[in-house]
Write a protein that holds these residues in place. Structure first.
Motif, PDB file in Angstrom:
ATOM      1  N   ASP A 322      13.237 -21.248   3.627  1.00 17.31           N
ATOM      2  CA  ASP A 322      12.656 -20.648   4.828  1.00 17.31           C
ATOM      3  C   ASP A 322      11.474 -21.461   5.360  1.00 17.31           C
ATOM      4  O   ASP A 322      10.697 -22.012   4.598  1.00 17.31           O
ATOM      5  CB  ASP A 322      12.160 -19.228   4.512  1.00 17.31           C
ATOM      6  CG  ASP A 322      13.326 -18.264   4.304  1.00 17.31           C
ATOM      7  OD1 ASP A 322      14.489 -18.711   4.422  1.00 17.31           O
ATOM      8  OD2 ASP A 322      13.071 -17.092   3.998  1.00 17.31           O
ATOM      9  N   CYS A 323      11.349 -21.482   6.687  1.00 15.58           N
ATOM     10  CA  CYS A 323      10.155 -22.057   7.303  1.00 15.58           C
ATOM     11  C   CYS A 323       9.064 -20.983   7.246  1.00 15.58           C
ATOM     12  O   CYS A 323       9.268 -19.872   7.730  1.00 15.58           O
ATOM     13  CB  CYS A 323      10.428 -22.436   8.755  1.00 15.58           C
ATOM     14  SG  CYS A 323       8.932 -22.796   9.683  1.00 15.58           S
ATOM     15  N   PRO A 324       7.902 -21.289   6.631  1.00 18.88           N
ATOM     16  CA  PRO A 324       6.875 -20.254   6.500  1.00 18.88           C
ATOM     17  C   PRO A 324       6.221 -19.891   7.829  1.00 18.88           C
ATOM     18  O   PRO A 324       5.507 -18.897   7.918  1.00 18.88           O
ATOM     19  CB  PRO A 324       5.863 -20.884   5.544  1.00 18.88           C
ATOM     20  CG  PRO A 324       6.082 -22.347   5.620  1.00 18.88           C
ATOM     21  CD  PRO A 324       7.516 -22.558   6.009  1.00 18.88           C
ATOM     22  N   VAL A 325       6.466 -20.666   8.877  1.00 16.32           N
ATOM     23  CA  VAL A 325       5.836 -20.380  10.163  1.00 16.32           C
ATOM     24  C   VAL A 325       6.723 -19.473  11.016  1.00 16.32           C
ATOM     25  O   VAL A 325       6.305 -18.427  11.488  1.00 16.32           O
ATOM     26  CB  VAL A 325       5.503 -21.681  10.923  1.00 16.32           C
ATOM     27  CG1 VAL A 325       4.917 -21.362  12.295  1.00 16.32           C
ATOM     28  CG2 VAL A 325       4.525 -22.521  10.110  1.00 16.32           C
ATOM     29  N   CYS A 326       8.004 -19.874  11.194  1.00 15.42           N
ATOM     30  CA  CYS A 326       8.859 -19.083  12.083  1.00 15.42           C
ATOM     31  C   CYS A 326       9.980 -18.346  11.353  1.00 15.42           C
ATOM     32  O   CYS A 326      10.673 -17.524  11.946  1.00 15.42           O
ATOM     33  CB  CYS A 326       9.455 -19.990  13.168  1.00 15.42           C
ATOM     34  SG  CYS A 326      10.698 -21.123  12.491  1.00 15.42           S
ATOM     35  N   GLY A 327      10.171 -18.639  10.075  1.00 16.60           N
ATOM     36  CA  GLY A 327      11.182 -17.932   9.313  1.00 16.60           C
ATOM     37  C   GLY A 327      12.574 -18.528   9.409  1.00 16.60           C
ATOM     38  O   GLY A 327      13.519 -18.009   8.825  1.00 16.60           O
ATOM     39  N   HIS A 328      12.714 -19.647  10.127  1.00 18.80           N
ATOM     40  CA  HIS A 328      14.013 -20.310  10.224  1.00 18.80           C
ATOM     41  C   HIS A 328      14.521 -20.688   8.837  1.00 18.80           C
ATOM     42  O   HIS A 328      13.786 -21.255   8.041  1.00 18.80           O
ATOM     43  CB  HIS A 328      13.866 -21.569  11.095  1.00 18.80           C
ATOM     44  CG  HIS A 328      15.115 -22.406  11.131  1.00 18.80           C
ATOM     45  ND1 HIS A 328      16.243 -22.010  11.818  1.00 18.80           N
ATOM     46  CD2 HIS A 328      15.409 -23.592  10.550  1.00 18.80           C
ATOM     47  CE1 HIS A 328      17.189 -22.929  11.655  1.00 18.80           C
ATOM     48  NE2 HIS A 328      16.702 -23.902  10.896  1.00 18.80           N
ATOM     49  N   ARG A 329      15.792 -20.351   8.548  1.00 19.26           N
ATOM     50  CA  ARG A 329      16.337 -20.607   7.215  1.00 19.26           C
ATOM     51  C   ARG A 329      17.332 -21.755   7.244  1.00 19.26           C
ATOM     52  O   ARG A 329      18.266 -21.740   8.047  1.00 19.26           O
ATOM     53  CB  ARG A 329      17.015 -19.341   6.688  1.00 19.26           C
ATOM     54  CG  ARG A 329      17.592 -19.500   5.282  1.00 19.26           C
ATOM     55  CD  ARG A 329      17.986 -18.159   4.699  1.00 19.26           C
ATOM     56  NE  ARG A 329      16.809 -17.338   4.487  1.00 19.26           N
ATOM     57  CZ  ARG A 329      16.852 -16.027   4.228  1.00 19.26           C
ATOM     58  NH1 ARG A 329      18.001 -15.396   4.175  1.00 19.26           N
ATOM     59  NH2 ARG A 329      15.733 -15.353   4.035  1.00 19.26           N
ATOM     60  N   THR A 340      10.783 -31.575   9.396  1.00 18.13           N
ATOM     61  CA  THR A 340      10.278 -30.855  10.559  1.00 18.13           C
ATOM     62  C   THR A 340      11.214 -29.693  10.836  1.00 18.13           C
ATOM     63  O   THR A 340      12.430 -29.875  10.890  1.00 18.13           O
ATOM     64  CB  THR A 340      10.241 -31.785  11.780  1.00 18.13           C
ATOM     65  OG1 THR A 340       9.477 -32.939  11.426  1.00 18.13           O
ATOM     66  CG2 THR A 340       9.591 -31.108  12.969  1.00 18.13           C
ATOM     67  N   CYS A 341      10.639 -28.508  10.998  1.00 19.89           N
ATOM     68  CA  CYS A 341      11.458 -27.326  11.259  1.00 19.89           C
ATOM     69  C   CYS A 341      12.128 -27.474  12.625  1.00 19.89           C
ATOM     70  O   CYS A 341      11.456 -27.691  13.628  1.00 19.89           O
ATOM     71  CB  CYS A 341      10.598 -26.071  11.225  1.00 19.89           C
ATOM     72  SG  CYS A 341      11.488 -24.598  11.780  1.00 19.89           S
ATOM     73  N   PRO A 342      13.454 -27.373  12.689  1.00 21.01           N
ATOM     74  CA  PRO A 342      14.156 -27.576  13.964  1.00 21.01           C
ATOM     75  C   PRO A 342      13.857 -26.478  14.977  1.00 21.01           C
ATOM     76  O   PRO A 342      14.078 -26.660  16.171  1.00 21.01           O
ATOM     77  CB  PRO A 342      15.634 -27.576  13.554  1.00 21.01           C
ATOM     78  CG  PRO A 342      15.694 -26.863  12.251  1.00 21.01           C
ATOM     79  CD  PRO A 342      14.372 -27.086  11.572  1.00 21.01           C
ATOM     80  N   GLN A 343      13.371 -25.350  14.508  1.00 17.62           N
ATOM     81  CA  GLN A 343      13.150 -24.242  15.443  1.00 17.62           C
ATOM     82  C   GLN A 343      11.747 -24.240  16.046  1.00 17.62           C
ATOM     83  O   GLN A 343      11.591 -24.061  17.241  1.00 17.62           O
ATOM     84  CB  GLN A 343      13.418 -22.916  14.730  1.00 17.62           C
ATOM     85  CG  GLN A 343      13.475 -21.730  15.682  1.00 17.62           C
ATOM     86  CD  GLN A 343      14.091 -20.527  15.004  1.00 17.62           C
ATOM     87  OE1 GLN A 343      15.217 -20.569  14.504  1.00 17.62           O
ATOM     88  NE2 GLN A 343      13.349 -19.448  14.958  1.00 17.62           N
ATOM     89  N   CYS A 344      10.726 -24.456  15.181  1.00 19.66           N
ATOM     90  CA  CYS A 344       9.360 -24.381  15.708  1.00 19.66           C
ATOM     91  C   CYS A 344       8.647 -25.728  15.669  1.00 19.66           C
ATOM     92  O   CYS A 344       7.518 -25.846  16.152  1.00 19.66           O
ATOM     93  CB  CYS A 344       8.549 -23.333  14.970  1.00 19.66           C
ATOM     94  SG  CYS A 344       8.177 -23.770  13.263  1.00 19.66           S
ATOM     95  N   GLY A 345       9.277 -26.734  15.086  1.00 22.27           N
ATOM     96  CA  GLY A 345       8.700 -28.068  15.108  1.00 22.27           C
ATOM     97  C   GLY A 345       7.617 -28.318  14.086  1.00 22.27           C
ATOM     98  O   GLY A 345       6.980 -29.364  14.081  1.00 22.27           O
TER      99      GLY A 345
HETATM  100 ZN    ZN Z   1       9.815 -23.037  11.787  1.00 20.95          ZN
END
Ligand code: ZN
Length: 385
Positions: A322-329, A340-345
């Motif tokens: 999980d991304c701890p910032v936006c929760g993208h899994r 780099t998280c693809p959802q929130c960068g």
């Molecule tokens: Zn994220």
């Protein structure tokens, strides 16, 4: 609460022989008590209990003079060990498992004996802790490399290869540290990190530890090449045993120091629940190091209790995805450390992200607060866009 203190013993040659003899007598008694139970169980379907077996001890000591040199409490403890083995066996049978029957102990396979009431009888520290008087053995040199605390309850003498040690179990008063409202999440890391905190700190085992480990691996390979039954093989085996002990001691020392540091700094420590870790994760490196973590977490739990600190164990499922910032899994291959998280960068270090997720699961902090604040020491790990 109880605390164990382990010290090296330095017996003279005759004393070492007496220690060996005591172990051998305990081993024979263990096997005899096991045999008796086995026969009663198989022939008559009867169970012979602890107290029944204990009642025979005075007879044994009267008939076999060599047993008079062993403290009656030590012998009772041997019976208690047999009893414990059986209770474990029956408990597992009840649960529907098919455990192996308690086993006889072969020569050299019985490595310790215990004075269960060391405070009252059988054991006495002398000369301000430079020597210890053991019933049936005599006054042995002991090295108290750290002071004994609390009230002595149980003492166990152990043979470890060619060395002897004594473990004192003492009852100690908990010594709470001043209150602390800091909470930290820790992720048990993959090599080279031993653990990573949610503050972005990465802790590695000391270099000396890795060196000793490498030496051990070399010694093990060398042992494998030696001819069976040869003198050189014997020497090589001794070297491996010594290095094994050295590595184990260094690891334990590292665990103690790290646990102490965490407990001093944080009021609440959150980590993954190891009992469900195996099911949730397939990180190869993790499983290899499992034994080390189990020991570390046991030491941490113990030190936390002593200091009045809190430990929270959380479900490790998806903490590494999980991304701890936006929760993208998203699943990441093991070799990717920073992504780099693809959802929130958000730029994330994989293990720091896991530590943040672990911390969030404790419910001790507002979830994903790092999206708005910029915690110290984390700037390299998590850059908020
Ligand atoms: Zn994220």
């Amino acid at each position: 609460m109880f605390k164990a203190f382990k010290y090296r013993l330095y017996p003279t040659k005759p004393q070492a022989r007496d220690l060996e003899r005591t172990l051998e007598l305990c081993r024979q008694l263990y096997n005899a008590a096991l045999q008796e139970r086995k026969e009663a169980y198989h022939k008559a379907g009867k169970t012979v209990g602890f107290y029944e077996q204990k009642r025979h001890l005075p007879e044994i000591r009267a008939e076999l003079p060599e047993y008079r040199g062993v403290h009656s409490q030590v012998l009772q403890n041997v019976i208690a060990r047999v009893d414990k083995a059986f209770q474990g066996f029956f408990r597992r049978v009840k649960k529907g498992e098919t455990p192996g029957y308690p086993r006889f102990k072969g020569r050299g396979r019985y490595d310790s004996f215990t004075f269960p009431q060391a405070d009252a009888t059988g054991v006495k520290l002398q000369e301000g802790g430079k020597r210890v008087l053991l019933y049936g053995i005599g006054s042995l040199k002991v090295k108290l490399h750290r002071p004994l605390e609390g009230t002595l309850k149980i003492a166990t003498v152990k043979r470890e290869g060619e060395h002897w040690s004594i473990v004192f179990v003492c009852e100690v008063e908990p010594r709470p540290l001043p209150p602390n409202d800091q909470t930290i999440g820790i992720d048990l890391g993959t090599n080279p990190n031993f653990l990573i905190t949610s503050d972005g700190e990465m802790v590695q085992a000391p270099r000396s530890f890795h060196k000793a480990q490498a030496k051990l691996a070399t010694a093990q390979r060398s042992l494998a090449r030696k001819k069976r039954g040869s003198h050189r093989r014997k020497q090589a085996r001794r070297r491996v045993a010594n290095l094994h002990r050295k590595v184990a001691n260094q690891r334990k020392d590292f665990h103690h120091k790290l646990a102490k540091r965490l407990v001093n700094r944080y009021g609440t420590i959150v980590h993954e629940d190891l009992n469900i870790l195996g099911l949730a994760r397939t990180r190869l490196a993790k499983s290899v190091l499992d034994a080390g973590w189990a020991q570390f977490l046991a030491i941490l739990a113990y030190k936390a209790e002593e200091a009045g600190r809190r430990i929270i164990r959380v479900d490790p499922k998806y903490t590494s995805q999980d991304c701890p910032v936006c929760g993208h899994r998203e699943k990441h291959p093991l070799w990717i450390r920073v992504y780099t998280c693809p959802q929130c960068g958000t730029l994330l270090h994989r293990d720091v992200a896991a530590a943040l997720n672990i911390l969030a699961r404790s419910g001790r902090v507002p979830d994903r607060r790092w999206a708005r604040t910029e915690p110290s020491g984390m700037d390299t790990a998590v850059a908020v866009p």
